[in-house]
Design a protein around this motif. Structure first.
Motif, PDB file in Angstrom:
ATOM      1  N   ALA A   1      48.388   7.087  -6.341  1.00 42.70           N
ATOM      2  CA  ALA A   1      47.531   5.934  -6.603  1.00 42.70           C
ATOM      3  C   ALA A   1      46.199   6.075  -5.876  1.00 42.70           C
ATOM      4  CB  ALA A   1      48.241   4.654  -6.173  1.00 42.70           C
TER       5      ALA A   1
ATOM      6  N   ASP B   1      50.544   5.225  -1.725  1.00 47.36           N
ATOM      7  CA  ASP B   1      51.027   6.348  -2.527  1.00 47.36           C
ATOM      8  C   ASP B   1      49.857   7.285  -2.804  1.00 47.36           C
ATOM      9  OD1 ASP B   1      51.705   7.983  -4.853  1.00 47.36           O
ATOM     10  OD2 ASP B   1      53.419   6.644  -5.144  1.00 47.36           O
TER      11      ASP B   1
ATOM     12  N   SER C   1      38.137   7.027  -9.658  1.00 52.17           N
ATOM     13  CA  SER C   1      38.093   5.891 -10.582  1.00 52.17           C
ATOM     14  C   SER C   1      37.023   6.041 -11.647  1.00 52.17           C
ATOM     15  CB  SER C   1      37.873   4.588  -9.806  1.00 52.17           C
ATOM     16  OG  SER C   1      36.614   4.588  -9.136  1.00 52.17           O
TER      17      SER C   1
ATOM     18  N   ALA D   1      43.996   8.442  -7.795  1.00 55.55           N
ATOM     19  CA  ALA D   1      43.443   7.782  -8.980  1.00 55.55           C
ATOM     20  C   ALA D   1      42.288   6.867  -8.601  1.00 55.55           C
ATOM     21  CB  ALA D   1      44.539   6.996  -9.695  1.00 55.55           C
ATOM     22  N   ALA D   2      42.425   6.161  -7.469  1.00 57.13           N
ATOM     23  CA  ALA D   2      41.349   5.279  -7.022  1.00 57.13           C
ATOM     24  C   ALA D   2      40.107   6.071  -6.636  1.00 57.13           C
ATOM     25  CB  ALA D   2      41.832   4.437  -5.841  1.00 57.13           C
TER      26      ALA D   2
ATOM     27  N   ARG E   1      44.094   9.035   2.068  1.00 57.07           N
ATOM     28  CA  ARG E   1      45.262   8.222   2.435  1.00 57.07           C
ATOM     29  C   ARG E   1      44.958   7.351   3.653  1.00 57.07           C
ATOM     30  NH1 ARG E   1      49.134  11.954   4.605  1.00 57.07           N
ATOM     31  NH2 ARG E   1      49.442  12.713   2.483  1.00 57.07           N
TER      32      ARG E   1
ATOM     33  N   GLN F   1      38.269   7.732 -14.716  1.00 54.61           N
ATOM     34  CA  GLN F   1      39.428   7.172 -15.406  1.00 54.61           C
ATOM     35  C   GLN F   1      39.039   6.286 -16.590  1.00 54.61           C
ATOM     36  OE1 GLN F   1      42.227   8.342 -14.234  1.00 54.61           O
ATOM     37  NE2 GLN F   1      41.403   9.147 -12.333  1.00 54.61           N
TER      38      GLN F   1
END
Length: 390
Positions: A53, A50, A60, A56-57, A21, A63
């Motif tokens: 998010a 967030d 990556s 998820a990054a 974060r 994904q």
């Protein structure tokens, strides 16, 4: 900055979610600051980060589907191995690193994982680490946090700031083309040209972030050393790419450099110096550049010239021991040192561009995965392992 916390994201004993974060938040703040400067805004727009998010990054590479299949994260020879006195982790995703690993172990090119395991089980971890590195390969002996803190490289790393920043040259104030948020998306790096001379994974993450913020990014690889296709698919969004033999003569690269605003390098410190690509040489030809450098261990200390990857830094610095158990080493839930360092590198570049718009000068920024690891672990009491008392 507004944050949306997701307590289940990136679970680990160490504060990985908080690190992720903070790194993405730093990049977001630097981006909004540059956007406000270029758009002539009286106030910097608020950034929103967030945890979902961000997670998820940081994941990556997991994904994507490439031709309907999941990407290959690690080759069979990139893993933990038992040694005579502990554990070692190797990295052999690239064919030349695999060949050097097997050569250091006096094994043939067609050696199987079982053969490698048997050979490593006979040798001490520290000896394996040194012999593989001596052969140009990659291996790291498992260390506890205390063992790493006693290492000379750890002291060198801890003595540096998280982001090293210098102003090595004078140059005119950077004139940034104005942005009009009423007519186009507010992309803070729009129109800026970035030469991307990086490889797995922190550098490409940084330049991917710059590309998604509007920069014109050109990734340059050696013709004989192409990036692994799955990694290129993950980190190549928004970029152009080319191959160039830097040893064939300076002509083409000098043409690219003449219009570049930023140069990002992600090889071992000094590895590109023989091509005239040291920070000093780059600034001599183009004083107003932003030059950004990222490496595994830093450009200092006894390991300053060593190759390295996130997985090996985790092993050497005690992270794998912390995240593992008495039976086996562990790992962070993402390649967080790579991704975190990448977003910090992008933040440093964006901040440098904003500074240049006020008072000019060249800017040099440098980060290291090992220094990010120190930030993650220094003074931190890890959360208890599942089922263990605190």
């Amino acid at each position: 900055m507004t944050t949306v916390e997701r307590p289940g994201a990136l679970p680990a004993r160490l504060p990985v979610r908080e690190l992720a974060r903070a790194c993405v938040g730093a990049c977001a703040l630097a981006a909004t600051e540059l956007a406000a400067r270029r758009a002539g805004l009286a106030e910097v727009p608020e950034a929103r980060v967030d945890d979902g998010a961000v997670a998820a990054a940081f994941l990556s590479e997991r994904q994507l589907l490439v031709d309907g299949r999941a990407p290959v994260a690690f080759a069979p020879m990139s893993r933990f191995w038992r040694t005579a006195d502990g554990w070692v982790r190797t990295h052999a995703n690239y064919p030349h690193h695999r060949a050097r690993l097997l050569g250091a172990l006096d094994l043939p090119a067609d050696a199987t994982a079982d053969t490698v395991a048997a050979r490593l089980a006979e040798r001490p971890a520290g000896e394996v680490e040194e012999s593989v590195y001596g052969a140009g390969g990659l291996a790291a002996a498992l260390r506890t946090p205390a063992q790493w803190q006693a290492h000379e490289q750890a002291a060198e790393v801890a003595a540096r700031p998280l982001i090293e920043r210098e102003r090595p040259t004078t140059a005119p104030t950077r004139v940034l083309a104005p942005l009009d948020p009423a007519t186009a998306p507010l992309l803070p790096a729009a129109g800026l040209r970035v030469l991307d001379l990086t490889r797995v994974l922190a550098g490409p993450v940084a330049t991917r972030a710059l590309a998604l913020l509007g920069a014109d990014v050109l990734r340059v690889d050696a013709p004989w050393l192409p990036e692994l296709p799955d990694l290129h698919a993950d980190t190549g969004f928004g970029k152009r790419s080319a191959t160039l033999d830097l040893g064939a003569g300076p002509g083409t690269f000098e043409e690219l450099l003449a219009s570049a605003d930023v140069v990002v390098t992600g090889y071992r410190p000094s590895a590109l110096d023989r091509f005239g690509l040291s920070p000093k040489a780059l600034f001599a030809r183009r004083p107003g550049l932003v030059v950004a450098q990222v490496s595994a261990w830093g450009a200092y200390g006894p390991w300053g010239a060593r190759r390295g990857f996130d997985s090996l830094v985790q092993v050497a610095t005690g992270i794998a021991a912390t995240e593992g158990s008495a039976e086996q080493p562990g790992a962070l839930p993402a390649q967080a040192l790579d991704h975190g360092t990448g977003y910090l590198l992008a933040a440093a570049v964006l901040r440098a561009l904003t500074e240049q718009s006020y008072d000019g000068g060249g800017r040099f920024v440098r980060l290291a995965l090992a220094r990010t690891a120190h930030w993650l672990t220094d003074g931190i009491r890890p959360a208890p392992a599942p089922g263990a008392p605190y």
